[in-house]
Design a protein around this motif. Structure first.
Motif, PDB file in Angstrom:
ATOM      1  N   GLY A 235       4.202 -22.246 -19.884  1.00 54.51           N
ATOM      2  CA  GLY A 235       4.591 -20.872 -19.591  1.00 54.51           C
ATOM      3  C   GLY A 235       3.419 -19.910 -19.606  1.00 54.51           C
ATOM      4  O   GLY A 235       3.124 -19.259 -18.582  1.00 54.51           O
ATOM      5  N   PRO A 236       2.713 -19.774 -20.742  1.00 50.57           N
ATOM      6  CA  PRO A 236       1.523 -18.918 -20.759  1.00 50.57           C
ATOM      7  C   PRO A 236       0.453 -19.357 -19.768  1.00 50.57           C
ATOM      8  O   PRO A 236      -0.256 -18.530 -19.196  1.00 50.57           O
ATOM      9  CB  PRO A 236       1.022 -19.033 -22.205  1.00 50.57           C
ATOM     10  N   ALA A 237       0.327 -20.674 -19.554  1.00 54.11           N
ATOM     11  CA  ALA A 237      -0.707 -21.177 -18.644  1.00 54.11           C
ATOM     12  C   ALA A 237      -0.459 -20.726 -17.209  1.00 54.11           C
ATOM     13  O   ALA A 237      -1.412 -20.483 -16.453  1.00 54.11           O
ATOM     14  CB  ALA A 237      -0.774 -22.696 -18.711  1.00 54.11           C
ATOM     15  N   LEU A 238       0.811 -20.638 -16.811  1.00 58.44           N
ATOM     16  CA  LEU A 238       1.120 -20.168 -15.456  1.00 58.44           C
ATOM     17  C   LEU A 238       0.543 -18.789 -15.223  1.00 58.44           C
ATOM     18  O   LEU A 238      -0.068 -18.513 -14.181  1.00 58.44           O
ATOM     19  CB  LEU A 238       2.632 -20.159 -15.232  1.00 58.44           C
ATOM     20  N   ASP A 239       0.719 -17.896 -16.194  1.00 59.75           N
ATOM     21  CA  ASP A 239       0.227 -16.528 -16.040  1.00 59.75           C
ATOM     22  C   ASP A 239      -1.289 -16.459 -16.158  1.00 59.75           C
ATOM     23  O   ASP A 239      -1.965 -15.869 -15.305  1.00 59.75           O
ATOM     24  CB  ASP A 239       0.868 -15.622 -17.096  1.00 59.75           C
ATOM     25  N   LEU A 240      -1.836 -17.051 -17.206  1.00 60.75           N
ATOM     26  CA  LEU A 240      -3.280 -16.974 -17.423  1.00 60.75           C
ATOM     27  C   LEU A 240      -4.057 -17.721 -16.343  1.00 60.75           C
ATOM     28  O   LEU A 240      -5.078 -17.253 -15.850  1.00 60.75           O
ATOM     29  CB  LEU A 240      -3.629 -17.546 -18.798  1.00 60.75           C
TER      30      LEU A 240
ATOM     31  N   HIS B  34       8.372 -22.264  -9.266  1.00 60.72           N
ATOM     32  CA  HIS B  34       6.950 -22.062  -9.547  1.00 60.72           C
ATOM     33  C   HIS B  34       6.532 -20.677  -9.063  1.00 60.72           C
ATOM     34  O   HIS B  34       6.731 -20.343  -7.893  1.00 60.72           O
ATOM     35  CB  HIS B  34       6.107 -23.138  -8.853  1.00 60.72           C
ATOM     36  N   PRO B  35       5.949 -19.851  -9.951  1.00 60.36           N
ATOM     37  CA  PRO B  35       5.601 -18.489  -9.547  1.00 60.36           C
ATOM     38  C   PRO B  35       4.412 -18.399  -8.598  1.00 60.36           C
ATOM     39  O   PRO B  35       4.225 -17.374  -7.942  1.00 60.36           O
ATOM     40  CB  PRO B  35       5.289 -17.803 -10.878  1.00 60.36           C
ATOM     41  N   ARG B  36       3.605 -19.461  -8.525  1.00 62.37           N
ATOM     42  CA  ARG B  36       2.439 -19.464  -7.636  1.00 62.37           C
ATOM     43  C   ARG B  36       2.394 -20.765  -6.848  1.00 62.37           C
ATOM     44  O   ARG B  36       1.647 -21.687  -7.173  1.00 62.37           O
ATOM     45  CB  ARG B  36       1.162 -19.276  -8.442  1.00 62.37           C
ATOM     46  N   PRO B  37       3.199 -20.873  -5.791  1.00 58.30           N
ATOM     47  CA  PRO B  37       3.212 -22.107  -5.001  1.00 58.30           C
ATOM     48  C   PRO B  37       1.841 -22.515  -4.474  1.00 58.30           C
ATOM     49  O   PRO B  37       1.574 -23.708  -4.290  1.00 58.30           O
ATOM     50  CB  PRO B  37       4.166 -21.768  -3.852  1.00 58.30           C
ATOM     51  N   ASP B  38       0.968 -21.534  -4.264  1.00 54.93           N
ATOM     52  CA  ASP B  38      -0.365 -21.847  -3.744  1.00 54.93           C
ATOM     53  C   ASP B  38      -1.218 -22.589  -4.766  1.00 54.93           C
ATOM     54  O   ASP B  38      -2.243 -23.185  -4.405  1.00 54.93           O
ATOM     55  CB  ASP B  38      -1.091 -20.578  -3.303  1.00 54.93           C
ATOM     56  N   LEU B  39      -0.795 -22.572  -6.047  1.00 60.84           N
ATOM     57  CA  LEU B  39      -1.566 -23.229  -7.090  1.00 60.84           C
ATOM     58  C   LEU B  39      -0.892 -24.484  -7.633  1.00 60.84           C
ATOM     59  O   LEU B  39      -1.373 -25.069  -8.600  1.00 60.84           O
ATOM     60  CB  LEU B  39      -1.835 -22.251  -8.241  1.00 60.84           C
TER      61      LEU B  39
END
Length: 346
Positions: free
Chosen positions: A77-82, A115-120
């Motif tokens: 969870g935190p890793a997605l944002d950071l 996934h909040p950032r499909p590009d990643l």
């Protein structure tokens, strides 16, 4: 001048193991040791092997953005944002969580989230080419060197993939079964009832079957479509170490020599993977504290099945050691810097 590194989640076992490894690294300076809930606490209060005056830092995105690279050792969870924020700032990141290992579809299937950032999402064909899966021995070495975000593989997938990947072309689709066992440190440092000494000592139990999240990672990153696999992890009463035993039925014409040749060719020049002679089996203790992996395979002509056994240190090649291997590649260093394939024994 040394490369300045930030570590987030340094109060966990993976982060602390990375600190231990970096203590002797000639080209990396640990500039930030961040841990959200432990900020201000002396590191040695949690990890007496890391004696000294250092205290855990607060998580400060601006300060992390000034580092030459950052390792994230947090939950996904935190890793997605950071990870996304640092990627956008152009800061190279190695992430130890599952935040970026799968495709968008795979992440939704195995983690129940969009996934909040499909590009990643490194497992997605449409992802940014600078977001990559970081298992160098499976052909990702050049991709890691050119990456900005590296999804560090999970511990169970690392051992399983290293054992099976060279053999997938020899196996019948749908025939693979993986039985894996890990020490209690693989569950993290948080206090859990199931990890109390009185509960773990003298006990052995399976968990997570039939849909442990690492199943999706293994299926995604095997280099060929072998159909669905059956994967069952087990908790064993030791601190660290991981042993994965995989079984598969071979296709017609495959024999013991073909299996041995496939493994020998795949790893002949790999510094951290040692293929043992057939009939000699890996020991988890032999890899303790190292970034090494030991493999062996035996073939049963009666059942037409191969048994592949793979051992790693779940905190080494399964987490912090592999993160340092990837970090070395990202920074243009020799990937073996600060690492060894030789474990502590006895």
């Amino acid at each position: 001048m040394a490369h300045r590194l930030g570590i987030v989640g340094a109060s966990g076992y993976g982060g602390a193991e990375l600190l231990r490894l970096l203590a002797g690294h000639p080209a990396v300076e640990v500039a930030i040791v961040a841990a959200h809930s432990q900020a201000g606490t002396p590191v040695s209060d949690l990890f007496p092997n890391l004696a000294g005056a250092r205290v855990f830092d607060a998580v400060d995105l601006d300060a992390l953005g000034e580092c030459d690279a950052v390792v994230l050792a947090t939950p996904h969870g935190p890793a997605l944002d950071l990870g996304a924020a640092l990627f956008d700032a152009g800061v190279p990141v190695v992430d130890l969580s599952a935040a970026f290992r799968l495709s968008v579809e795979g992440f939704a299937t195995w983690y129940g989230e969009d996934h909040p950032r499909p590009d990643l999402a490194a497992g997605d064909p449409a992802a940014d080419r600078r977001a990559v899966y970081g298992l160098p021995e499976l052909g990702f070495r050049d991709a890691v060197r050119a990456a900005t975000l590296v999804a560090n593989p999970g511990c169970y997938p690392t051992a399983t993939l290293l054992g099976l990947a060279p053999l997938v072309g020899l196996l019948q689709p749908g025939s693979i079964v993986v039985d894996a066992k890990s020490g209690a440190s693989g569950a993290g440092r948080a206090a859990k009832d199931s990890l109390h000494f009185a509960h773990v000592h003298g006990d052995l139990t399976a968990y997570g079957a039939p849909a442990h999240r690492h199943t999706g990672e293994i299926e995604r990153w095997l280099p060929a479509d072998v159909g669905p696999i059956t994967f069952t992890p087990h908790l064993v009463p030791m601190s660290r170490g991981l042993l994965a035993t995989a079984y598969g039925t071979v296709v017609d014409g495959v024999d013991a020599a073909a299996i041995a040749d496939a493994l020998d060719i795949a790893y002949a020049h790999e510094p951290f993977v040692h293929v043992l002679p057939p009939g000699t089996f890996p020991h988890t203790k032999a890899l303790a504290g190292s970034n090494g992996c030991q493999l062996s395979a035996v073939f049963d002509p009666r059942t037409r099945r191969v048994t592949v056994t793979s051992a790693i240190d779940n905190l080494g090649k399964g987490a912090a050691g592999q993160a340092l291997q990837n970090l070395n590649l990202l920074l243009g260093l020799d990937e073996t810097t600060g690492l060894t394939a030789i474990g502590l024994y006895p």
